[in-house]
Design a protein around this motif. Structure first.
Motif, mmCIF file in Angstrom:
data_model
loop_
_atom_site.group_PDB
_atom_site.id
_atom_site.type_symbol
_atom_site.label_atom_id
_atom_site.label_comp_id
_atom_site.label_asym_id
_atom_site.label_seq_id
_atom_site.Cartn_x
_atom_site.Cartn_y
_atom_site.Cartn_z
ATOM 1 N N ILE A 1 0.888 -1.143 -0.005
ATOM 2 C CA ILE A 1 0.035 0.050 -0.075
ATOM 3 C C ILE A 1 0.901 1.128 -0.001
ATOM 4 C CG2 ILE A 1 -1.718 1.084 1.369
ATOM 5 C CD1 ILE A 1 -2.699 -1.253 2.436
ATOM 6 N N SER B 1 -19.732 -2.323 -0.995
ATOM 7 C CA SER B 1 -21.201 -2.189 -0.796
ATOM 8 C C SER B 1 -21.886 -3.217 -1.951
ATOM 9 C CB SER B 1 -21.861 -0.895 -0.945
ATOM 10 O OG SER B 1 -21.502 -0.280 -2.636
ATOM 11 N N SER C 1 -12.991 -7.765 1.224
ATOM 12 C CA SER C 1 -13.370 -6.879 2.279
ATOM 13 C C SER C 1 -14.647 -7.454 3.116
ATOM 14 C CB SER C 1 -13.962 -5.418 1.726
ATOM 15 O OG SER C 1 -14.115 -4.451 2.670
ATOM 16 N N GLU D 1 -19.187 -7.807 -1.951
ATOM 17 C CA GLU D 1 -18.933 -7.951 -3.163
ATOM 18 C C GLU D 1 -19.111 -9.439 -3.695
ATOM 19 O OE1 GLU D 1 -14.671 -7.723 -4.775
ATOM 20 O OE2 GLU D 1 -15.623 -5.999 -6.017
ATOM 21 N N ASP E 1 -9.019 -11.651 1.316
ATOM 22 C CA ASP E 1 -8.593 -10.231 1.881
ATOM 23 C C ASP E 1 -7.346 -10.538 2.606
ATOM 24 O OD1 ASP E 1 -10.235 -7.351 1.571
ATOM 25 O OD2 ASP E 1 -8.646 -7.590 3.011
ATOM 26 N N ILE F 1 -5.554 -13.798 2.159
ATOM 27 C CA ILE F 1 -4.293 -13.788 0.902
ATOM 28 C C ILE F 1 -4.010 -12.416 0.966
ATOM 29 C CG2 ILE F 1 -4.002 -14.324 -1.311
ATOM 30 C CD1 ILE F 1 -5.673 -16.641 -1.319
ATOM 31 N N ASN F 2 -2.558 -12.367 1.070
ATOM 32 C CA ASN F 2 -2.052 -11.037 0.816
ATOM 33 C C ASN F 2 -1.460 -10.973 -0.678
ATOM 34 O OD1 ASN F 2 -0.468 -8.733 0.755
ATOM 35 N ND2 ASN F 2 0.738 -8.995 2.513
ATOM 36 N N LEU G 1 0.453 -9.483 -2.095
ATOM 37 C CA LEU G 1 1.894 -9.188 -2.008
ATOM 38 C C LEU G 1 2.982 -10.362 -1.682
ATOM 39 C CD1 LEU G 1 2.125 -6.184 -2.758
ATOM 40 C CD2 LEU G 1 3.646 -6.250 -0.817
HETATM 41 C C1 LIG Z 1 -11.501 -0.508 -0.952
HETATM 42 S S1 LIG Z 1 -11.704 -2.220 -0.579
HETATM 43 C C2 LIG Z 1 -12.471 -2.957 -1.827
HETATM 44 C C3 LIG Z 1 -13.485 -3.890 -1.486
HETATM 45 C C4 LIG Z 1 -14.237 -4.444 -2.876
HETATM 46 N N1 LIG Z 1 -13.112 -5.264 -3.709
HETATM 47 C C5 LIG Z 1 -15.052 -3.611 -3.513
HETATM 48 O O1 LIG Z 1 -14.497 -2.934 -4.577
HETATM 49 O O2 LIG Z 1 -15.849 -2.856 -3.277
HETATM 50 C C6 LIG Z 1 -10.158 -2.776 -0.515
HETATM 51 C C7 LIG Z 1 -9.551 -4.147 -0.109
HETATM 52 O O3 LIG Z 1 -8.486 -4.339 -0.404
HETATM 53 C C8 LIG Z 1 -7.911 -5.044 0.631
HETATM 54 N N2 LIG Z 1 -6.326 -5.174 0.395
HETATM 55 C C9 LIG Z 1 -5.486 -3.989 0.667
HETATM 56 N N3 LIG Z 1 -4.203 -4.657 0.577
HETATM 57 C C10 LIG Z 1 -4.372 -5.733 0.013
HETATM 58 C C11 LIG Z 1 -3.359 -6.743 -0.102
HETATM 59 N N4 LIG Z 1 -2.079 -6.395 -0.206
HETATM 60 N N5 LIG Z 1 -3.850 -8.014 -0.601
HETATM 61 C C12 LIG Z 1 -5.067 -8.480 -0.500
HETATM 62 N N6 LIG Z 1 -5.953 -7.461 0.039
HETATM 63 C C13 LIG Z 1 -5.657 -6.111 0.199
HETATM 64 C C14 LIG Z 1 -8.164 -4.273 1.849
HETATM 65 O O4 LIG Z 1 -8.231 -4.995 3.026
HETATM 66 C C15 LIG Z 1 -9.637 -3.869 1.372
HETATM 67 O O5 LIG Z 1 -10.478 -4.758 2.055
#
Ligand SMILES: C[S@@+](CC[C@H](N)C(=O)[O-])C[C@H]1O[C@@H](n2cnc3c(N)ncnc32)[C@H](O)[C@@H]1O
Length: 308
Positions: A58, A113, A146, A150, A175, A232-233, A235
């Motif tokens: 991030i 949402s 999230s 979704e 996530d 799952i990250n 990265l």
């Molecule tokens: C703004 S939300 C988007 C949720 C959904 N995809 C949507 O469009 O409504 C972004 C999501 O990405 C996740 N996220 C951020 N960095 C991430 C990473 N490195 N790996 C996986 N998920 C990640 C956050 O925890 C968050 O829940």
């Protein structure tokens, strides 16, 4: 007589001014109370930016100082730390994985949402019907799920695309943030979360009940059966998600990553997708810089590039 050239600072003067700047206490944002509970220095903010970039990819802009302060101040209170420096020292040098998880959770933005960016769902339905003609099992990965709105929207779309009986569909919901993922797994939403879903659709796919804090809507078992949940990250060097996938939903998460990080992730998505698979991106995400991997079909839907 020509004016004297401005005097260049010596090396030690330059170093002193850098030290002073990184020790500077950051001013509070316009909307905040004048005095902060914890001292928050430019060096602390820089350290947070580096740590969250390394851990989650991030990229926090300089404008995010107030957000970082307010989100991490909660972690300082919870862990009894007296300053950001003390918290970050503990995090890096003595606390275990649990606080790293909280640190990352605190800094993610989880806005979502039901049926967000609604134009994607008819495209998904049409694609799934076409895939079902060719394959018995349909695999979908929703990789930034999230709090679950979704993936449940995806499951509703599946249920409605096949009124005569749903084929074998599995949706992996992942996530980085374990808190939001736990909410997603529960699949129970307050009325304000579901108020955009038309009443008849809501009735078809959710069970209304009275919880300890009032009315709630729980996703019906037919939807839940399609979904599985895993942290799952994106990265991480290895993902527990496996191809071949018919669809990847990766919406509104790439926006937090820089272009080289986005490209690396896209290069790993490509071989996981079926040749006719689709990648759904968020409304402000463009993958033109990865045109060798993906081609745009419009409306932020992507297919594999013809020549990879
Ligand atoms: C703004 S939300 C988007 C949720 C959904 N995809 C949507 O469009 O409504 C972004 C999501 O990405 C996740 N996220 C951020 N960095 C991430 C990473 N490195 N790996 C996986 N998920 C990640 C956050 O925890 C968050 O829940």
């Amino acid at each position: 007589m020509s004016p004297e050239p401005p005097k260049q600072p010596t090396l030690s003067e330059r170093l002193a001014s850098i030290r002073q700047a990184s020790n500077a206490v950051l001013p509070t944002g316009a909307g905040e109370a004048a005095a902060r509970e914890f001292v928050f220095r430019a060096a602390d903010f820089e350290r947070v930016r580096k740590l969250i970039y390394d851990k989650a990819g991030i990229s926090l802009s300089l404008a995010k100082q107030d957000m970082v302060y307010s989100r991490l101040a909660r972690r300082l209170r919870a862990t009894g730390m007296k300053s950001f420096k003390q918290y970050l020292d503990q995090l890096e040098f003595s606390r275990g994985a649990a606080e790293w998880e909280e640190f990352v959770n605190a800094l993610t933005t989880n806005l979502t949402s039901f049926f967000r960016e609604p134009h994607h769902f008819p495209v998904l339905a049409q694609h799934l019907r076409a895939v079902a003609e060719k394959r018995k099992q349909i695999n979908i990965w929703c990789c930034a799920a999230s709090t679950g709105e979704e993936p449940y929207s995806i499951a509703i779309t599946v249920a409605e695309a096949f009124p005569g009986g749903v084929p074998q569909v599995s949706v992996l919901c992942s996530d980085l943030d374990t808190h939001v993922l736990a909410t997603a797994e529960k699949g129970v939403y307050t009325p304000d979360r579901v108020d955009k879903i038309p009443p008849d659709q809501l009735k078809r796919h959710f069970i209304r009940s009275l919880g300890p804090s009032g009315e709630v809507y729980g996703a019906r078992p037919e939807l839940r059966r399609m979904l599985s949940f895993r942290r799952i990250n994106l990265l991480d060097p290895v993902w527990s998600a496996r191809g071949p996938l018919d669809v990847i939903f990766c919406r509104n998460v790439m926006i937090y990553f820089d272009k080289p990080t986005q490209y690396k992730i896209l290069a790993r998505f490509a071989p996981m997708l079926q040749p006719d698979g689709l990648l759904f991106a968020g409304h402000s995400e463009s993958f033109l810089h990865a045109a060798d991997l993906f081609r745009s079909l419009g409306k932020t839907v992507y297919a594999l590039a013809a020549k990879r």
